[in-house]
Scaffold this motif. Sequence first.
Motif, PDB file in Angstrom:
ATOM      1  N   VAL A 149     -14.557  97.600  22.529  1.00 10.86           N
ATOM      2  CA  VAL A 149     -13.555  98.226  22.962  1.00 10.86           C
ATOM      3  C   VAL A 149     -13.753  98.692  24.435  1.00 10.86           C
ATOM      4  O   VAL A 149     -14.715  99.252  24.882  1.00 10.86           O
ATOM      5  CB  VAL A 149     -13.288  99.488  22.018  1.00 10.86           C
ATOM      6  CG1 VAL A 149     -12.222 100.366  22.748  1.00 10.86           C
ATOM      7  CG2 VAL A 149     -12.942  99.102  20.526  1.00 10.86           C
ATOM      8  N   ARG A 198     -12.728 101.176  27.531  1.00 11.24           N
ATOM      9  CA  ARG A 198     -12.031 102.329  27.975  1.00 11.24           C
ATOM     10  C   ARG A 198     -12.541 102.634  29.485  1.00 11.24           C
ATOM     11  O   ARG A 198     -13.395 102.698  29.735  1.00 11.24           O
ATOM     12  CB  ARG A 198     -12.457 103.355  26.977  1.00 11.24           C
ATOM     13  CG  ARG A 198     -13.772 103.732  26.995  1.00 11.24           C
ATOM     14  CD  ARG A 198     -13.968 104.900  25.921  1.00 11.24           C
ATOM     15  NE  ARG A 198     -15.552 105.313  25.699  1.00 11.24           N
ATOM     16  CZ  ARG A 198     -15.963 106.262  26.576  1.00 11.24           C
ATOM     17  NH1 ARG A 198     -15.311 107.036  27.587  1.00 11.24           N
ATOM     18  NH2 ARG A 198     -17.341 106.151  26.623  1.00 11.24           N
ATOM     19  N   ASP A 216     -18.627  98.159  21.438  1.00 16.05           N
ATOM     20  CA  ASP A 216     -18.125  97.493  20.188  1.00 16.05           C
ATOM     21  C   ASP A 216     -16.744  96.818  20.335  1.00 16.05           C
ATOM     22  O   ASP A 216     -16.069  97.028  19.542  1.00 16.05           O
ATOM     23  CB  ASP A 216     -17.926  98.718  19.437  1.00 16.05           C
ATOM     24  CG  ASP A 216     -19.287  99.236  18.934  1.00 16.05           C
ATOM     25  OD1 ASP A 216     -20.290  98.807  18.825  1.00 16.05           O
ATOM     26  OD2 ASP A 216     -19.162 100.740  18.568  1.00 16.05           O
TER      27      ASP A 216
END
Length: 117
Positions: free
Chosen positions: A22, A24, A20
């Motif tokens: 993002v 990480r 989405d």
Amino acid sequence: MRIVGLDVSRSVAEIAYLEDGVLRAGGRAGLRRDELERFAAQLGPDDHVVLEATGNTAAIVNVLRAHVGQVIVANPLQVRLIAEARVKTAGVTTSADRTATHPLEERSPCSARRASD
């Protein structure tokens, strides 16, 4: 769809997840077969894994492909050129990040093996 980038060294892979929009960090996974199986069990059919072609790519692909929707083996030269041309804005830049900004050609494990011969 989640993109899982693996930055592969001799004995471990650094993991990054792009989901989405993002990015990480995902820690590390060992590259012994049992360690890869344990990591692969956490992946799903909607995941796409991206890694650079290295000497042990075919073995990694053989373990992961049964667990994910797609495994993409990137040409290391293309990835290096993309990384050098891109301004790094985060502390983590991995294959997943590079693929999101510039999709690379998909290769089968066989072509990855031929490329590393």
